[in-house]
Design a protein around this motif. Structure first.
Motif, PDB file in Angstrom:
ATOM      1  N   MET A 118       0.838  -1.201   0.000  1.00  0.00           N
ATOM      2  CA  MET A 118       0.000   0.000   0.000  1.00  0.00           C
ATOM      3  C   MET A 118       0.871   1.248   0.000  1.00  0.00           C
ATOM      4  O   MET A 118       0.570   2.237  -0.697  1.00  0.00           O
ATOM      5  CB  MET A 118      -0.898  -0.007   1.236  1.00  0.00           C
ATOM      6  N   LEU A 119       1.941   1.199   0.739  1.00  0.00           N
ATOM      7  CA  LEU A 119       2.841   2.344   0.779  1.00  0.00           C
ATOM      8  C   LEU A 119       3.417   2.631  -0.602  1.00  0.00           C
ATOM      9  O   LEU A 119       3.487   3.773  -1.052  1.00  0.00           O
ATOM     10  CB  LEU A 119       3.980   2.052   1.759  1.00  0.00           C
ATOM     11  N   ARG A 120       3.852   1.601  -1.265  1.00  0.00           N
ATOM     12  CA  ARG A 120       4.405   1.786  -2.603  1.00  0.00           C
ATOM     13  C   ARG A 120       3.364   2.348  -3.545  1.00  0.00           C
ATOM     14  O   ARG A 120       3.660   3.203  -4.396  1.00  0.00           O
ATOM     15  CB  ARG A 120       4.922   0.452  -3.136  1.00  0.00           C
ATOM     16  N   ASP A 121       2.156   1.869  -3.386  1.00  0.00           N
ATOM     17  CA  ASP A 121       1.077   2.401  -4.221  1.00  0.00           C
ATOM     18  C   ASP A 121       0.877   3.888  -3.956  1.00  0.00           C
ATOM     19  O   ASP A 121       0.665   4.673  -4.886  1.00  0.00           O
ATOM     20  CB  ASP A 121      -0.208   1.627  -3.941  1.00  0.00           C
ATOM     21  N   VAL A 122       0.972   4.248  -2.697  1.00  0.00           N
ATOM     22  CA  VAL A 122       0.812   5.663  -2.343  1.00  0.00           C
ATOM     23  C   VAL A 122       1.920   6.484  -2.984  1.00  0.00           C
ATOM     24  O   VAL A 122       1.686   7.563  -3.545  1.00  0.00           O
ATOM     25  CB  VAL A 122       0.824   5.824  -0.812  1.00  0.00           C
ATOM     26  N   LYS A 123       3.143   5.959  -2.946  1.00  0.00           N
ATOM     27  CA  LYS A 123       4.262   6.688  -3.568  1.00  0.00           C
ATOM     28  C   LYS A 123       4.043   6.869  -5.051  1.00  0.00           C
ATOM     29  O   LYS A 123       4.320   7.929  -5.619  1.00  0.00           O
ATOM     30  CB  LYS A 123       5.550   5.917  -3.345  1.00  0.00           C
ATOM     31  N   ARG A 124       3.566   5.821  -5.672  1.00  0.00           N
ATOM     32  CA  ARG A 124       3.333   5.898  -7.120  1.00  0.00           C
ATOM     33  C   ARG A 124       2.287   6.938  -7.444  1.00  0.00           C
ATOM     34  O   ARG A 124       2.409   7.686  -8.422  1.00  0.00           O
ATOM     35  CB  ARG A 124       2.883   4.545  -7.649  1.00  0.00           C
ATOM     36  N   ARG A 180       1.610   9.584  -5.785  1.00  0.00           N
ATOM     37  CA  ARG A 180       2.156  10.939  -5.611  1.00  0.00           C
ATOM     38  C   ARG A 180       3.043  11.325  -6.772  1.00  0.00           C
ATOM     39  O   ARG A 180       2.985  12.443  -7.298  1.00  0.00           O
ATOM     40  CB  ARG A 180       2.957  11.012  -4.314  1.00  0.00           C
ATOM     41  N   MET A 181       3.832  10.394  -7.218  1.00  0.00           N
ATOM     42  CA  MET A 181       4.721  10.691  -8.348  1.00  0.00           C
ATOM     43  C   MET A 181       3.934  10.941  -9.611  1.00  0.00           C
ATOM     44  O   MET A 181       4.271  11.840 -10.387  1.00  0.00           O
ATOM     45  CB  MET A 181       5.654   9.524  -8.564  1.00  0.00           C
ATOM     46  N   ALA A 182       2.930  10.141  -9.794  1.00  0.00           N
ATOM     47  CA  ALA A 182       2.115  10.318 -10.989  1.00  0.00           C
ATOM     48  C   ALA A 182       1.480  11.697 -10.998  1.00  0.00           C
ATOM     49  O   ALA A 182       1.386  12.345 -12.042  1.00  0.00           O
ATOM     50  CB  ALA A 182       1.038   9.240 -11.052  1.00  0.00           C
ATOM     51  N   ASP A 238       7.917   5.199 -11.671  1.00  0.00           N
ATOM     52  CA  ASP A 238       6.718   5.326 -10.850  1.00  0.00           C
ATOM     53  C   ASP A 238       5.845   6.511 -11.217  1.00  0.00           C
ATOM     54  O   ASP A 238       4.827   6.741 -10.599  1.00  0.00           O
ATOM     55  CB  ASP A 238       7.121   5.444  -9.373  1.00  0.00           C
ATOM     56  N   SER A 239       6.314   7.296 -12.191  1.00  0.00           N
ATOM     57  CA  SER A 239       5.540   8.480 -12.547  1.00  0.00           C
ATOM     58  C   SER A 239       4.401   8.153 -13.496  1.00  0.00           C
ATOM     59  O   SER A 239       3.541   8.997 -13.741  1.00  0.00           O
ATOM     60  CB  SER A 239       6.434   9.540 -13.171  1.00  0.00           C
ATOM     61  N   CYS A 240       4.400   6.969 -14.030  1.00  0.00           N
ATOM     62  CA  CYS A 240       3.328   6.693 -14.971  1.00  0.00           C
ATOM     63  C   CYS A 240       2.092   6.227 -14.219  1.00  0.00           C
ATOM     64  O   CYS A 240       2.193   5.449 -13.275  1.00  0.00           O
ATOM     65  CB  CYS A 240       3.755   5.645 -15.995  1.00  0.00           C
ATOM     66  N   PRO A 241       0.927   6.650 -14.625  1.00  0.00           N
ATOM     67  CA  PRO A 241      -0.300   6.327 -13.888  1.00  0.00           C
ATOM     68  C   PRO A 241      -0.731   4.882 -14.067  1.00  0.00           C
ATOM     69  O   PRO A 241      -1.611   4.396 -13.362  1.00  0.00           O
ATOM     70  CB  PRO A 241      -1.348   7.273 -14.480  1.00  0.00           C
TER      71      PRO A 241
END
Lengths: 128, 331
Positions: free
Chosen positions: A34-40, A42-44, A81-84
Motif C-alpha cells: 500500500m505504501l508503494r502504491d501511495v508513492k506511485r 504521488r509521483m504520478a 513510478d511516474s506513470c499512472p
C-alpha cells in the motif's frame, strides 16, 4: 494587543476545530504494498503535466517523426513510478488488490462486512 | 428615629406648603392636600409635629430677632428651596428637634438634614418634571413604599386608587416602572449631576491602532488558543450541532451546493478562449504552428483548467521547441 491577536488565533483555531473527542487516527499504512502504491500515486501526480505534453507531441501526425522519436525517448527517461498505469486501486482498509469495488474503494469482504452491520449508507441486501 | 425623621420630613413640607399658599397652582394645592393627608394620619406624628412646629416657631422668632429674615418674602423661600440648598430655618428647626430627642443629637441632626435634602430634591423634581400629570403623581404616591410615613402612604394610596377607579386601572402598573425609575433616580440622584470623583479614567478607545502594531501571534499563542478552543468545544448535543462541526472541519459541504467552491477563477471568458496572443513566440508557418493551433483549440475548450495553467502549458511548449530548434533545422 495580545488580546486581539489571541482572539484572532482563537477564531482561526475554532475554524480548524481540533476534535474535542479524540478519534482513532491511523498513522501507518496497512502494508508495504500500500505504501508503494501511495508513492506511485504521488509521483504520478507530480509528473502528470509533463507526461501529458510529451504525449501530445508523440501522438500526433503533424509534427515530424524525428521529433516524435525524441519525445519517446524523453518520456521513457522519466522515473518509472511516474506513470499512472502502475497505480493499482487497492482496498483502502485491507490493501487487497483484487475484488475492489471502485465506488467504495473497499474489497468485497470488507464491503460485505460493513453492509451486514448496516454501516454502509444506502446499501441493502438484494432480494427480488 | 424613622418616625421622628418622618415627622420632620412631613412638617417642613407642610410648613413650606403653607408658606406657598400664595402661589396657587392646582398642583401645589393638590400637594397640599396630599401632604395634609399624610400628616393627619398618625397620632404620634401629630405630637411630634406639634413639637416641631413649636421649635420651628422658636427658630423663626430667633431669626426674626437678629435679622429681618423672618420677613423674607415667600418667593425667596421658594427660590432657595429650588436651589437645592436647605432653608436655614429648616436647618435650625432640624437642629432643635435633634436636640429635643434623647438619642445622639448630631447623628439625628445629620439624618434629618439628609432626609430634608432628599425631600427637597424630590419636590424640586416633581415641580420641574415636564407635563404635570396629576395621575402620574397619584400613581407615584401609590408605589412609594420607601416613604417613612408608611401608613400614610398606604392610606393615601387607597384613596388615590379610589380616585383612579374612573380612569384606567392599568395606569399605576404601567407607570410603576417609570415611577420606580424616577424613585431610584430621586433616591440616588441623577448620574450626571454632581462633582466628578475622578476615580475611573476613561478607557482609551484605540484598540484599532493597537492591532496594527501587533506582530504575528507566536506559536505559544496559537497553542493556547487551540487549547482554549478544545476546552470550550463541547461534544455536539444533537445532529444539527454535529453537522455544524463537520461543516467547519470540511467533511460536510455547504448547502446549497456551490459548484465553484475552491475555484477562484478571476479571469473572464475571453481570456480562456482567445489564446492566440500567447502564440507570438512560435514560427508562423509550418507544422509547429499547425500543432500549436490545435493545442490552443483544445485548451480553449477545457473548462477545468485555469488561465494560469493553460498559459503554463503553452510556455512549456515554447521552451521545448526552442531546445529542439537545432534538430528541427536539420529536418
Amino acid at each position: 494587543m495580545a488580546a486581539a491577536a489571541l482572539s484572532w488565533a482563537l477564531r482561526a483555531a475554532r475554524q480548524v476545530l481540533p476534535s474535542p473527542c479524540p478519534r482513532q487516527v491511523r498513522s501507518y499504512y496497512v502494508d508495504w504494498r500500500m505504501l508503494r502504491d501511495v508513492k506511485r500515486r504521488r509521483m504520478a501526480y507530480e509528473y502528470a503535466d509533463e507526461r501529458l505534453r510529451i504525449n501530445a507531441i508523440r501522438k500526433n501526425s503533424i509534427l515530424p517523426k524525428e521529433l516524435q522519436e525524441v519525445a519517446d525517448k524523453e518520456i521513457a527517461a522519466l522515473p518509472r513510478d511516474s506513470c499512472p498505469v502502475r497505480i493499482r486501486n487497492r482496498c483502502v482498509l485491507t490493501s487487497r488488490s483484487r475484488g475492489v469495488k471502485r465506488r467504495w474503494r473497499l474489497s468485497r469482504i470488507v464491503f460485505r462486512h460493513f453492509a451486514d452491520h448496516a454501516q454502509m449508507s444506502g446499501v441493502q441486501r438484494a432480494m427480488w | 428615629k424613622d418616625k421622628s425623621a418622618a415627622s420632620k420630613e412631613s412638617t417642613p413640607e407642610g410648613a413650606s406648603k403653607r408658606q406657598e399658599d400664595g402661589a396657587e397652582t392646582p398642583k401645589q394645592q393638590l400637594l397640599d392636600i396630599i401632604g395634609n393627608m399624610k400628616v393627619e394620619v398618625s397620632y404620634r406624628k401629630k405630637l411630634q409635629q406639634l413639637k416641631a412646629s413649636a421649635s420651628k416657631k422658636q427658630a423663626l422668632n430667633k431669626l426674626e430677632g437678629p435679622d429681618s429674615e423672618g420677613s423674607v418674602p415667600q418667593g425667596t423661600t421658594e427660590d432657595t428651596q429650588r436651589g437645592k440648598s436647605l432653608n436655614p430655618e429648616l436647618v435650625k428647626a432640624a437642629s432643635a428637634v435633634a436636640s429635643s430627642l434623647p438619642h445622639n443629637k448630631k447623628q439625628t441632626e445629620s439624618e434629618l438634614l439628609a432626609q430634608l435634602r432628599r425631600h427637597e430634591e424630590t419636590t424640586d423634581k416633581q415641580k420641574k418634571g415636564g407635563t404635570i400629570n396629576i395621575r402620574n403623581i397619584i400613581s407615584e404616591m401609590t408605589v412609594k413604599r420607601q416613604s417613612p410615613a408608611q401608613r400614610g402612604a398606604r392610606i393615601s394610596g387607597r384613596i388615590s386608587l379610589q380616585l383612579d377607579e374612573d380612569g384606567q386601572r392599568i395606569r399605576p402598573e404601567r407607570s410603576s416602572a417609570q415611577s420606580i425609575d424616577r424613585r431610584k433616580a430621586k433616591v440616588y440622584g441623577s448620574l450626571k449631576v454632581g462633582k466628578r470623583l475622578n476615580i475611573f479614567t476613561k478607557a482609551s478607545t484605540e484598540p484599532e491602532h493597537a492591532l496594527k502594531t501587533v506582530s504575528s501571534p507566536t506559536i505559544w499563542d496559537l497553542e493556547f488558543a487551540k487549547e482554549v478552543a478544545a476546552v470550550a468545544a463541547q461534544p455536539p448535543r444533537n445532529g444539527f450541532e454535529e453537522m455544524i462541526q463537520w461543516t467547519k472541519e470540511g467533511i460536510l459541504w455547504e448547502y446549497p451546493i456551490d459548484n465553484e467552491v475552491g475555484m477562484e477563477d478571476d479571469a473572464e471568458f475571453h481570456e480562456h478562449i482567445f489564446l492566440e496572443k500567447h502564440l507570438e513566440g512560435f514560427p508562423k508557418e509550418g507544422p509547429i504552428h499547425h500543432f500549436m493551433e490545435l493545442v490552443i483549440c483544445g485548451l480553449s475548450k477545457n473548462p477545468y483548467l485555469s488561465v494560469k495553467q493553460k498559459v503554463e502549458h503553452i510556455e512549456w511548449f515554447q521552451k521545448y521547441f526552442e531546445e529542439k530548434k537545432e534538430l528541427l533545422q536539420e529536418i
